[in-house]
Write a protein that holds these residues in place. Structure first.
Motif, PDB file in Angstrom:
ATOM      1  N   ILE A  53       0.848  -1.190   0.000  1.00  9.34           N
ATOM      2  CA  ILE A  53       0.000   0.000   0.000  1.00  9.34           C
ATOM      3  C   ILE A  53       0.887   1.245   0.000  1.00  9.34           C
ATOM      4  CG2 ILE A  53      -1.802   1.260   1.215  1.00  9.34           C
ATOM      5  CD1 ILE A  53      -2.600  -1.326   2.567  1.00  9.34           C
ATOM      6  N   PRO A  54       0.777   2.101  -1.031  1.00 11.58           N
ATOM      7  CA  PRO A  54       1.516   3.367  -1.001  1.00 11.58           C
ATOM      8  C   PRO A  54       1.174   4.144   0.267  1.00 11.58           C
ATOM      9  CG  PRO A  54       0.582   2.999  -3.177  1.00 11.58           C
ATOM     10  CD  PRO A  54       0.003   1.938  -2.280  1.00 11.58           C
ATOM     11  N   ILE A  55       2.180   4.650   0.929  1.00 12.38           N
ATOM     12  CA  ILE A  55       1.966   5.279   2.233  1.00 12.38           C
ATOM     13  C   ILE A  55       1.033   6.488   2.146  1.00 12.38           C
ATOM     14  CG2 ILE A  55       3.157   6.627   4.018  1.00 12.38           C
ATOM     15  CD1 ILE A  55       5.374   4.554   3.937  1.00 12.38           C
ATOM     16  N   HIS A  56       1.056   7.208   1.024  1.00 11.53           N
ATOM     17  CA  HIS A  56       0.185   8.384   0.937  1.00 11.53           C
ATOM     18  C   HIS A  56      -1.294   7.997   0.920  1.00 11.53           C
ATOM     19  CE1 HIS A  56      -0.005   7.411  -3.424  1.00 11.53           C
ATOM     20  NE2 HIS A  56      -1.150   8.058  -3.370  1.00 11.53           N
ATOM     21  N   HIS A 105      -6.114   1.645   7.397  1.00 13.81           N
ATOM     22  CA  HIS A 105      -7.262   2.177   6.655  1.00 13.81           C
ATOM     23  C   HIS A 105      -6.741   2.958   5.444  1.00 13.81           C
ATOM     24  CE1 HIS A 105     -10.081   1.267   9.998  1.00 13.81           C
ATOM     25  NE2 HIS A 105      -9.008   1.483  10.743  1.00 13.81           N
ATOM     26  N   ALA A 106      -6.923   2.384   4.259  1.00 20.16           N
ATOM     27  CA  ALA A 106      -6.487   3.023   3.020  1.00 20.16           C
ATOM     28  C   ALA A 106      -7.653   2.987   2.036  1.00 20.16           C
ATOM     29  CB  ALA A 106      -5.250   2.322   2.478  1.00 20.16           C
ATOM     30  N   ASP A 107      -7.412   2.534   0.774  1.00 15.73           N
ATOM     31  CA  ASP A 107      -8.537   2.407  -0.148  1.00 15.73           C
ATOM     32  C   ASP A 107      -9.515   1.348   0.342  1.00 15.73           C
ATOM     33  OD1 ASP A 107      -6.630   0.424  -0.538  1.00 15.73           O
ATOM     34  OD2 ASP A 107      -7.073   0.197  -2.665  1.00 15.73           O
ATOM     35  N   ARG A 108      -9.007   0.390   1.116  1.00 16.44           N
ATOM     36  CA  ARG A 108      -9.833  -0.564   1.862  1.00 16.44           C
ATOM     37  C   ARG A 108      -9.104  -0.855   3.159  1.00 16.44           C
ATOM     38  NH1 ARG A 108      -8.112  -6.266  -0.709  1.00 16.44           N
ATOM     39  NH2 ARG A 108      -9.130  -6.991   1.146  1.00 16.44           N
ATOM     40  N   ALA A 145      -3.769   3.964  20.740  1.00 18.06           N
ATOM     41  CA  ALA A 145      -4.456   3.099  19.779  1.00 18.06           C
ATOM     42  C   ALA A 145      -4.597   3.703  18.389  1.00 18.06           C
ATOM     43  CB  ALA A 145      -5.846   2.741  20.311  1.00 18.06           C
ATOM     44  N   LEU A 146      -3.886   4.812  18.095  1.00 19.68           N
ATOM     45  CA  LEU A 146      -4.130   5.499  16.825  1.00 19.68           C
ATOM     46  C   LEU A 146      -2.876   6.181  16.284  1.00 19.68           C
ATOM     47  CD1 LEU A 146      -6.174   6.621  14.681  1.00 19.68           C
ATOM     48  CD2 LEU A 146      -6.513   8.566  16.238  1.00 19.68           C
ATOM     49  N   ILE A 147      -2.632   5.976  14.988  1.00 23.25           N
ATOM     50  CA  ILE A 147      -1.649   6.746  14.226  1.00 23.25           C
ATOM     51  C   ILE A 147      -2.403   7.350  13.049  1.00 23.25           C
ATOM     52  CG2 ILE A 147       0.475   6.701  12.869  1.00 23.25           C
ATOM     53  CD1 ILE A 147       1.320   4.227  14.414  1.00 23.25           C
ATOM     54  N   VAL A 148      -2.290   8.662  12.852  1.00 31.11           N
ATOM     55  CA  VAL A 148      -3.097   9.333  11.830  1.00 31.11           C
ATOM     56  C   VAL A 148      -2.206  10.091  10.847  1.00 31.11           C
ATOM     57  CG1 VAL A 148      -3.414  11.393  13.272  1.00 31.11           C
ATOM     58  CG2 VAL A 148      -5.086  10.860  11.460  1.00 31.11           C
ATOM     59  N   ASN A 149      -2.630  10.091   9.572  1.00 29.08           N
ATOM     60  CA  ASN A 149      -1.938  10.820   8.514  1.00 29.08           C
ATOM     61  C   ASN A 149      -2.240  12.313   8.657  1.00 29.08           C
ATOM     62  OD1 ASN A 149      -0.970  11.913   6.111  1.00 29.08           O
ATOM     63  ND2 ASN A 149      -1.646  10.192   4.862  1.00 29.08           N
ATOM     64  N   LEU A 150      -1.217  13.120   8.904  1.00 28.32           N
ATOM     65  CA  LEU A 150      -1.416  14.561   9.099  1.00 28.32           C
ATOM     66  C   LEU A 150      -2.035  15.217   7.866  1.00 28.32           C
ATOM     67  CD1 LEU A 150       1.973  15.368  10.864  1.00 28.32           C
ATOM     68  CD2 LEU A 150      -0.286  15.268  11.949  1.00 28.32           C
ATOM     69  N   ASN A 151      -1.722  14.686   6.674  1.00 32.04           N
ATOM     70  CA  ASN A 151      -2.242  15.256   5.436  1.00 32.04           C
ATOM     71  C   ASN A 151      -3.716  14.920   5.211  1.00 32.04           C
ATOM     72  OD1 ASN A 151       0.310  16.357   4.637  1.00 32.04           O
ATOM     73  ND2 ASN A 151       0.943  14.298   4.063  1.00 32.04           N
ATOM     74  N   ALA A 152      -4.252  13.982   5.995  1.00 35.08           N
ATOM     75  CA  ALA A 152      -5.655  13.582   5.839  1.00 35.08           C
ATOM     76  C   ALA A 152      -6.571  14.282   6.828  1.00 35.08           C
ATOM     77  CB  ALA A 152      -5.783  12.069   6.005  1.00 35.08           C
ATOM     78  N   ILE A 161     -10.782  14.009  15.973  1.00 36.26           N
ATOM     79  CA  ILE A 161     -10.099  14.371  14.723  1.00 36.26           C
ATOM     80  C   ILE A 161     -11.075  14.116  13.581  1.00 36.26           C
ATOM     81  CG2 ILE A 161      -8.143  13.892  13.198  1.00 36.26           C
ATOM     82  CD1 ILE A 161      -6.759  12.606  15.670  1.00 36.26           C
ATOM     83  N   GLU A 162     -11.259  15.108  12.708  1.00 37.86           N
ATOM     84  CA  GLU A 162     -12.093  14.938  11.530  1.00 37.86           C
ATOM     85  C   GLU A 162     -11.184  14.848  10.302  1.00 37.86           C
ATOM     86  OE1 GLU A 162     -14.976  18.031  11.276  1.00 37.86           O
ATOM     87  OE2 GLU A 162     -15.676  17.768  13.352  1.00 37.86           O
ATOM     88  N   LEU A 163     -11.351  13.783   9.524  1.00 31.34           N
ATOM     89  CA  LEU A 163     -10.552  13.588   8.328  1.00 31.34           C
ATOM     90  C   LEU A 163     -11.263  14.160   7.096  1.00 31.34           C
ATOM     91  CD1 LEU A 163      -9.224   9.946   8.862  1.00 31.34           C
ATOM     92  CD2 LEU A 163      -8.306  12.118   9.716  1.00 31.34           C
ATOM     93  N   THR A 164     -10.515  14.343   6.029  1.00 36.23           N
ATOM     94  CA  THR A 164     -11.073  14.946   4.818  1.00 36.23           C
ATOM     95  C   THR A 164     -12.143  14.079   4.173  1.00 36.23           C
ATOM     96  OG1 THR A 164      -9.227  13.982   3.562  1.00 36.23           O
ATOM     97  CG2 THR A 164      -8.988  16.269   4.299  1.00 36.23           C
ATOM     98  N   ASP A 165     -12.145  12.766   4.459  1.00 39.88           N
ATOM     99  CA  ASP A 165     -13.165  11.887   3.881  1.00 39.88           C
ATOM    100  C   ASP A 165     -14.402  11.779   4.763  1.00 39.88           C
ATOM    101  OD1 ASP A 165     -12.237  10.375   5.980  1.00 39.88           O
ATOM    102  OD2 ASP A 165     -11.988   8.527   4.829  1.00 39.88           O
ATOM    103  N   GLY A 166     -14.447  12.558   5.863  1.00 43.00           N
ATOM    104  CA  GLY A 166     -15.599  12.545   6.748  1.00 43.00           C
ATOM    105  C   GLY A 166     -15.456  11.641   7.959  1.00 43.00           C
ATOM    106  N   THR A 167     -14.412  10.840   8.019  1.00 40.82           N
ATOM    107  CA  THR A 167     -14.187   9.974   9.175  1.00 40.82           C
ATOM    108  C   THR A 167     -13.921  10.812  10.416  1.00 40.82           C
ATOM    109  OG1 THR A 167     -13.249   8.246   7.776  1.00 40.82           O
ATOM    110  CG2 THR A 167     -12.742   8.127  10.122  1.00 40.82           C
TER     111      THR A 167
END
Length: 234
Positions: free
Chosen positions: A145-148, A164-167, A192-199, A208-214
């Motif tokens: 899985i590409p890290i981005h 949690h990526a494309d699936r 219990a969580l590592i989050v992508n700062l760019n997301a 934390i609210e992500l750009t995809d609504g999560t």
């Protein structure tokens, strides 16, 4: 190590292509592993559980499944994580199909060693420039899985984490194992969580609210460090 697959139903020609790849690797001082497959079906069977090839030298004219169909299947399954595809063919009638599947190049049989080396050089440069990938040992084989593409990683249960990526992919690995691979674009937001700062779209003191609504829960102690990490990242 660069992993190369040669897929050609002509045994003698496949062996010749393998020799060309090995000579190229020896001249460049590269560590290369080459596997040979006699059909599209045998390659696809292996690829479905081990998506770890970097370069695919693919004969176009084969048996029931031709090389173009195989290339389309690979792109559909793997997207950005697909190998660099080089078509090998006796004809130039398939160039438009090559554009369709983003093939790196066409090599016309009989393949010239110097041209093959030049194409492999281009493939190696692309691989070196590509974003790093996570290699996950899942129940159905290795998935890259590409890290981005990774939005966040959280704990599924003891000693298991979900990427949690494309699936979603759940693997038997502690969360701490992911931190060195994901830095510096990710933040450990609690046990219990590592989050992508760019997301991240928005941060409050509790979530934390992500750009995809999560929406993810945020420990109060992580609020200030996370905000600092976002500012430093930008």
């Amino acid at each position: 190590m660069i992993r190369v697959a040669v897929c050609d139903d002509d045994e003698r020609y496949a062996g010749y292509e393998r020799e060309l790849v090995q000579r190229w690797a020896d001249l460049r001082g590269l560590d290369v592993h080459v596997d040979v497959f006699p059909s599209a079906e045998t390659f696809l069977s292996r690829y479905e559980t081990h998506r770890d090839y970097d370069i695919l030298l693919l004969d176009v004219e084969m048996g029931r499944m031709d090389g173009v169909t195989l290339a389309r299947t690979i792109r559909r399954q793997s997207g950005d994580a697909s190998p660099q595809i080089v078509f090998v063919t006796g004809y130039d009638d398939y160039i438009a199909d090559g554009y369709d599947v983003e093939a790196l190049h066409y090599l016309i049989k009989p393949v010239d060693e110097a041209k093959t080396a030049a194409v492999l050089d281009r493939a190696a440069q692309r691989i070196a420039g590509n974003e790093r990938c996570l290699n996950l040992q899942c129940v159905d084989g290795i998935v890259r899985i590409p890290i981005h593409q990774v939005r966040y990683v959280d704990v599924a249960q003891k000693n298991y984490a979900t990427v949690h990526a494309d699936r979603d992919h759940t693997v038997k690995r502690p969360l701490s194992d992911f931190e060195p691979e994901l830095r510096p674009a990710f933040f450990r937001a609690g046990r219990a969580l590592i989050v992508n700062l760019n997301a991240i779209r928005r941060v409050t003191r509790t979530r934390i609210e992500l750009t995809d609504g999560t929406v993810l829960p945020l420990a109060r102690s992580a609020y200030e460090p996370l905000n600092r990490a976002i500012i430093e990242r930008t």
